[in-house]
Every structure is written in C-alpha cells, then in structure tokens.
Scaffold this active site. Structure first.
Site, short mmCIF file in Angstrom:
data_model
loop_
_atom_site.label_atom_id
_atom_site.label_comp_id
_atom_site.label_asym_id
_atom_site.label_seq_id
_atom_site.Cartn_x
_atom_site.Cartn_y
_atom_site.Cartn_z
N HIS A 37 0.23 23.43 -6.40
CA HIS A 37 -0.64 24.41 -7.07
C HIS A 37 -1.78 23.69 -7.81
O HIS A 37 -2.93 24.14 -7.79
CB HIS A 37 0.15 25.21 -8.10
CG HIS A 37 1.26 26.05 -7.54
ND1 HIS A 37 2.59 25.80 -7.81
CD2 HIS A 37 1.25 27.13 -6.73
CE1 HIS A 37 3.35 26.70 -7.20
NE2 HIS A 37 2.57 27.52 -6.53
N ASP A 150 1.10 27.54 3.26
CA ASP A 150 1.35 28.89 3.77
C ASP A 150 0.25 29.19 4.78
O ASP A 150 -0.67 29.98 4.53
CB ASP A 150 1.36 29.88 2.61
CG ASP A 150 2.47 29.57 1.63
OD1 ASP A 150 3.59 30.03 1.83
OD2 ASP A 150 2.21 28.80 0.67
N GLN A 153 -0.38 32.76 5.95
CA GLN A 153 -0.93 33.53 4.83
C GLN A 153 -2.43 33.29 4.70
O GLN A 153 -3.22 34.23 4.51
CB GLN A 153 -0.21 33.12 3.55
CG GLN A 153 -0.86 33.61 2.27
CD GLN A 153 -0.02 33.28 1.07
OE1 GLN A 153 1.00 33.90 0.84
NE2 GLN A 153 -0.44 32.29 0.30
N SER A 185 7.40 23.04 -3.01
CA SER A 185 7.55 24.50 -3.01
C SER A 185 8.33 24.89 -4.26
O SER A 185 9.26 24.18 -4.66
CB SER A 185 8.34 24.93 -1.77
OG SER A 185 8.83 26.25 -1.94
N SER A 186 7.96 26.02 -4.85
CA SER A 186 8.72 26.50 -6.01
C SER A 186 10.17 26.71 -5.62
O SER A 186 11.08 26.60 -6.44
CB SER A 186 8.12 27.82 -6.51
OG SER A 186 6.75 27.66 -6.79
P1 AMP Z 1 3.05 30.37 -4.32
O1 AMP Z 1 3.09 30.23 -5.80
O2 AMP Z 1 4.19 29.70 -3.61
O3 AMP Z 1 2.77 31.77 -3.87
O4 AMP Z 1 1.78 29.52 -3.86
C1 AMP Z 1 0.52 29.75 -4.43
C2 AMP Z 1 -0.49 28.95 -3.67
O5 AMP Z 1 -0.15 27.57 -3.70
C3 AMP Z 1 -0.56 29.34 -2.18
O6 AMP Z 1 -1.93 29.33 -1.77
C4 AMP Z 1 0.22 28.24 -1.52
O7 AMP Z 1 -0.14 28.00 -0.18
C5 AMP Z 1 -0.13 27.04 -2.39
N1 AMP Z 1 0.88 25.99 -2.26
C6 AMP Z 1 2.22 26.11 -2.42
N2 AMP Z 1 2.83 24.93 -2.15
C7 AMP Z 1 1.85 24.06 -1.81
C8 AMP Z 1 1.83 22.68 -1.42
N3 AMP Z 1 2.95 21.97 -1.30
N4 AMP Z 1 0.64 22.12 -1.14
C9 AMP Z 1 -0.51 22.83 -1.23
N5 AMP Z 1 -0.56 24.13 -1.60
C10 AMP Z 1 0.60 24.74 -1.89
#
Ligand code: AMP
Length: 295
Positions: A37, A150, A153, A185-186
């Site tokens: 993020h 993603d 997405q 990843s969260s």
């Molecule tokens: P999320 O909080 O999982 O919905 O992710 C929010 C944003 O962060 C989305 O645009 C995801 O694609 C991006 N994101 C999540 N994990 C990663 C990662 N490992 N590397 C780059 N972007 C990420």
C-alpha cells in the site's frame, strides 16, 4: 494529516486543493496497510500535490461465507503509517455513509469481470467497481493508484473509468513482495508458519513459468502445467491457474506475445492471489525487451 469520515468533508477539501491549482491523488485501500500500500502512496506522491488514502472494508465485494467479519483492521497503526508516509488526508467513511438506506445502484463491467476471481467470487467485481466509482466521485481526484497485485481489479477499474468517461487517470503500480517472494497482502496475517511456507508455492509457480518463458519455445499450455505442478508440490488448494491476454483477459497470447499468468489458491484459512505478465515471443522480440526492462 487530516482524518475525515464524511463525503462532504473530503469532497470540500479536495475541491479546495484543486481550486488552488494542486493535483489530487487517491489511493483506495481496505486498510491493514503494508509496504505494498505504501508503494502506491509513493507513486501517488510522484503524480500529485495532495494525497488521499481511503480505508474502507467494502461489504459489497465480499460474498457470503467470505472473510468480511474477520478482515484485519487496525486504524491506529494505519494512521501512524500514513502520517509517516506524508499522506495529506485519510478518508475513513462508515458503511452507512457509503451505502445509505435505499442504496441500489451497481456498476457492472461485463467481460473483464468474468474469468479468474470473477468466476470464483460471483458479484465481487461489481462490488469493487461500484465502490471505486463512488470513491472517485466522492474525492474527485486527478489520479488514482492501484496495485498490479490485484491485476484483474485494475483492468476492471480501467474499463469502468474509460466506459463511464470518468475524468481521472488510473495508474497501476508493481507488486511488492517479501524477500522470499511472497506478495504482500493484508490476508497474509491469516497464515501460520507452515502455511506461510506453503504460500511460497505461488511465487515459485510464477518464477518457474517465467524461467520457461525466458528460455524460449514455451507455450501457454507448458506455462500453465508448470505452474500447476509447483502449486501441487506446495500442497495448496488450487482455485485457478490461467494464462490469458493481459489486456482483455481473453485467450492468450495477445498480438505482441505477452501473457498474464494468474493464480489463486487456498492456503490454510487464506485465499491468496498472485500474477505476472510474461512474454511468449521469440528472444529479442519487443515484448522480451520490455520484460527485461521492467525486471
Ligand atoms: P487492499 O487493501 O488489499 O484492497 O489493496 C488496496 C490496494 O493496494 C489495491 O490497489 C491493491 O492492488 C494494492 N496492493 C495490495 N497488495 C499489494 C502489493 N503486494 N503490491 C502492490 N500493491 C498492492
């Protein structure tokens, strides 16, 4: 940094910034922030003067029996990370603010939403497209940044923004990984030590396929079965392993030989996804050169 919860407030602040000639960026997230993020925040900062991070665990993108209720949350830690990163405003609306009583509109992006996670998680991308279009309308940014983690997405959002003529630039940012290859990843917080080791099967599958693609002569079927073999060896529960056109998510490869290898697998209580764009063209072709350039 300001933390705002009301649509009126964030829109007012954003409009004031733009009226003063400043570019506004939005980084939409579901919180429980990690370095992935924060890399989006940095990409946003390079393109804008005022950076907004939104944190909203969007109920409409979770299906029945998915992890909406246990999705990790820690607003205090997220706030500290955003302050340290120089974020200008944190937008944390409630579900009632985003979806007031009587809400019934949806954004549907048809073909790009169909394969991969769209097939495994019916309604997921309608929920994603709806909330992202709403967040764009609330914040009115010049630019919004999303992770290639993603991948589907990102393609769904690009399509929605183009098709609905939304006046915003969509930027994709590269996947951030742990040193051993696991994509941040969260949901990695759901993994115990043994599952964390199994989860490495996903990035290993991508590495193996990439090595085959680089060595030349690999086909879509070869890439796919190499990835399947790695995931099986890791003992994860394969949801899908697909090789698709990275632009349309239709059949691969596209005209210049690029393919998207996309994976989803259950690892313990977590469902993890990962992907990589590879080149199936002959060595020396433009797509090989681009692969090399992007690392
Ligand atoms: P999320 O909080 O999982 O919905 O992710 C929010 C944003 O962060 C989305 O645009 C995801 O694609 C991006 N994101 C999540 N994990 C990663 C990662 N490992 N590397 C780059 N972007 C990420």
């Amino acid at each position: 940094m300001q933390t705002l919860t009301k649509i009126e407030e964030i829109r007012g602040r954003s409009r004031a910034q733009r009226a003063a000639g400043r570019r506004v960026a939005l980084v939409p997230t579901m919180g429980y922030l990690h370095r992935g993020h924060l890399s989006l925040v940095r990409a946003a900062r390079q393109r804008a003067d005022w950076v907004v991070v939104s944190i909203f665990v969007n109920p409409t993108q979770f299906g029945p029996g998915e992890d909406l209720d246990r999705y990790p949350r820690d607003l205090e830690r997220d706030t500290a990370l955003c302050v340290a990163e120089g974020v200008d405003a944190l937008f944390v609306p409630t579900a009632a603010e985003v979806y007031p009583a009587g809400f019934q509109a949806r954004v549907e992006v048809e073909e790009v939403s169909r394969p991969l996670c769209g097939a495994s998680r019916p309604g997921h991308f309608s929920g994603v497209a709806t909330v992202v279009v709403k967040l764009l309308n609330m914040v009115e940014p010049d630019v919004a940044v999303f992770g290639e983690k993603d991948y589907q997405q990102l393609q769904v959002i690009r399509r929605a923004v183009a098709d609905l003529n939304l006046p915003v630039e969509i930027v994709g940012a590269p996947i951030i990984r742990e040193a051993d290859g696991l994509a941040l990843s969260s949901r990695n917080v759901y993994l115990n030590d043994a599952e964390r080791r199994q989860a490495l099967g996903l990035s290993r599958a991508l590495d193996r396929a990439e090595a085959l693609a680089r060595s030349g002569g690999a086909t879509v079927a070869v890439l796919r079965s190499a990835a399947v073999a790695e995931l099986q060896a890791a003992g994860v529960a394969i949801d899908y392993v697909e090789v698709l056109d990275p632009d349309t998510l239709g059949p691969a490869p596209n005209a210049d030989g690029r393919v998207l290898l996309a994976l989803a697998a259950g690892v313990g209580p977590a469902r993890l996804i990962d992907n990589r764009v590879l080149c199936l063209a002959a060595p020396g072709s433009p797509c090989m050169a681009r692969e090399g350039a992007s690392g």
